[in-house]
Design an enzyme around this catalytic site. Structure first.
Site, PDB file in Angstrom:
ATOM      1  N   ARG A 107      -0.005  22.769   0.746  1.00 33.84           N
ATOM      2  CA  ARG A 107       0.547  21.694   1.576  1.00 33.84           C
ATOM      3  C   ARG A 107      -0.513  21.082   2.491  1.00 33.84           C
ATOM      4  O   ARG A 107      -0.231  20.680   3.629  1.00 33.84           O
ATOM      5  CB  ARG A 107       1.731  22.188   2.411  1.00 33.84           C
ATOM      6  CG  ARG A 107       2.894  22.714   1.611  1.00 33.84           C
ATOM      7  CD  ARG A 107       3.517  21.663   0.700  1.00 33.84           C
ATOM      8  NE  ARG A 107       4.570  22.251  -0.117  1.00 33.84           N
ATOM      9  CZ  ARG A 107       4.365  22.789  -1.317  1.00 33.84           C
ATOM     10  NH1 ARG A 107       3.154  22.784  -1.843  1.00 33.84           N
ATOM     11  NH2 ARG A 107       5.349  23.321  -1.998  1.00 33.84           N
ATOM     12  N   SER A 127      12.183  20.319   3.184  1.00 32.32           N
ATOM     13  CA  SER A 127      11.766  21.541   3.879  1.00 32.32           C
ATOM     14  C   SER A 127      11.095  21.171   5.199  1.00 32.32           C
ATOM     15  O   SER A 127      10.065  20.503   5.212  1.00 32.32           O
ATOM     16  CB  SER A 127      10.795  22.334   3.010  1.00 32.32           C
ATOM     17  OG  SER A 127      11.414  22.713   1.801  1.00 32.32           O
ATOM     18  N   GLU A 154       6.523  20.939   8.695  1.00 33.16           N
ATOM     19  CA  GLU A 154       5.884  20.221   7.577  1.00 33.16           C
ATOM     20  C   GLU A 154       5.877  18.708   7.810  1.00 33.16           C
ATOM     21  O   GLU A 154       4.878  18.060   7.541  1.00 33.16           O
ATOM     22  CB  GLU A 154       6.596  20.553   6.268  1.00 33.16           C
ATOM     23  CG  GLU A 154       5.900  19.988   5.047  1.00 33.16           C
ATOM     24  CD  GLU A 154       6.449  20.571   3.751  1.00 33.16           C
ATOM     25  OE1 GLU A 154       6.381  19.862   2.729  1.00 33.16           O
ATOM     26  OE2 GLU A 154       6.937  21.716   3.754  1.00 33.16           O
TER      27      GLU A 154
END
Length: 351
Positions: free
Chosen positions: A160, A239, A343
């Site tokens: 990520r 998420s 995130e």
């Protein structure tokens, strides 16, 4: 270029939250994108880039500067080589690659947002990451004021993360190039156990491309991870927290807290994450810390379908959302000693 002033940003995000931008510009070509960025840089005006808006948390006061919507279009397929303009809708592009019989991104179906965001976040799900297929990223370098082409290695991809995320003020992604695989209409080898189980095969097996894509879409929809304006569980950024990657020492301390809290027979999720590191599950941490599906009584709550998604139930403010996020972070840290990291990108606010 289209230009608006005091323009609402909430409709441009999947959270449907946030105040207005002083100025909103929509660019439909690479040249227009570069011109808008240069204008902001030359005048010292803060700049906010918006693609699909699926990874943005905009503060209630909005954005004091220029918000630039990258609405470029372009889908070019040459054999197994794919080039996407940054503004292409990612889920649509995945569908077209499956229709073309090419493997490599089929398990990334249903992910909201634009193609230009995929290298920034190194988008991944169900055993695939774009870093395994991206060959080059064409970007505008705000430091050198030139177009540049970065190779996969130069993008410095990790979980990520990427060079673009590490230096968010420098690069504006214009185009992304991918190398896919012609496997005779079959998917790439399945890496995610849940996907394999749902398809009745073993990890490592290949299945028909459309079966892989359809299965992933069903799994995502079951978790509220496919956009649906009628379903408030999808009024989210997917998420909200990344899965923590812990050193061996930190994981041992975490495991001890798990035994203390849940008993000797409970093993937390653990996945290899490079030498000396282990990745665990943010969703598991949240659930076991007491924040179950549907948690909350206000206008911002945890999704009823997935503990990893924080949602706007229709009347939330950004501060409502952040209050819930802070509560979850503090609770998980108190119980397990692990700090969750958000995130989505925050604009004008922070956890």
């Amino acid at each position: 270029m289209q230009e608006l002033h005091d323009a609402p940003l909430a409709p441009l995000t999947t959270f449907r939250l946030g105040g207005p931008a002083d100025r909103l510009v929509t660019a439909t070509s690479d040249d227009e994108v570069i011109a808008a960025v240069r204008e902001a840089d030359d005048s010292g005006t803060p700049l906010l880039l918006i693609g699909g808006g699926s990874n943005l948390v905009v503060g209630d006061k909005g954005f004091a500067g220029t918000a630039l919507v990258v609405a470029t279009r372009g889908f070019t397929l040459d054999g197994t080589l794919l080039e996407l303009a940054a503004g292409e809708v990612w889920s649509d592009a995945v569908a077209r690659t499956v229709e073309a019989g090419l493997a490599g991104v089929e398990c990334l179906a249903g992910i909201p947002g634009s193609a230009g965001a995929t290298p920034i976040q190194n988008v991944g799900a169900y055993g695939q990451e774009v870093s395994s297929t991206i060959t080059e990223v064409v970007a505008y370098d705000r430091t050198t004021r030139e177009r540049v082409t970065l190779t996969n290695e130069q993008c410095a991809f990790s979980y990520r993360h990427s060079r673009f995320k590490a230096d968010p003020e420098r690069y504006v992604v214009l185009r992304v190039r991918y190398r896919l695989e012609d496997a005779g209409g079959l998917s790439a080898p399945l890496k995610y156990a849940e996907t394999a189980r749902a398809l009745g095969v073993e990890p490592g097996d290949r299945v028909p491309l459309d079966a892989a894509r359809d299965t992933v879409l069903k799994l995502r929809a079951g978790k509220g991870m496919v956009l649906d304006p009628e379903d408030h569980d999808t009024w989210s950024a997917g998420s909200f927290f990344t899965n923590p990657i812990l050193t061996d020492t930190a994981f041992a301390a975490f495991h001890a807290r798990v035994r203390e809290r849940l008993g000797d027979g409970v093993l937390p999720p653990a996945y290899p994450a490079g030498e000396g590191h282990t990745k665990t599950s943010a969703a598991w941490l949240i659930d076991k810390a007491g924040f179950t599906k549907g948690y909350g009584t206000g206008p911002a709550r945890i999704s009823t379908k997935h503990t990893l998604a924080l949602t706007n139930r229709g009347a939330a403010t950004t501060e409502d959302l952040l209050a819930l996020a802070r509560e979850v972070v503090a609770g998980v840290h108190e119980v397990f000693g692990v700090t969750l990291v958000n995130e989505p990108v925050t604009v004008g606010v922070s956890l």
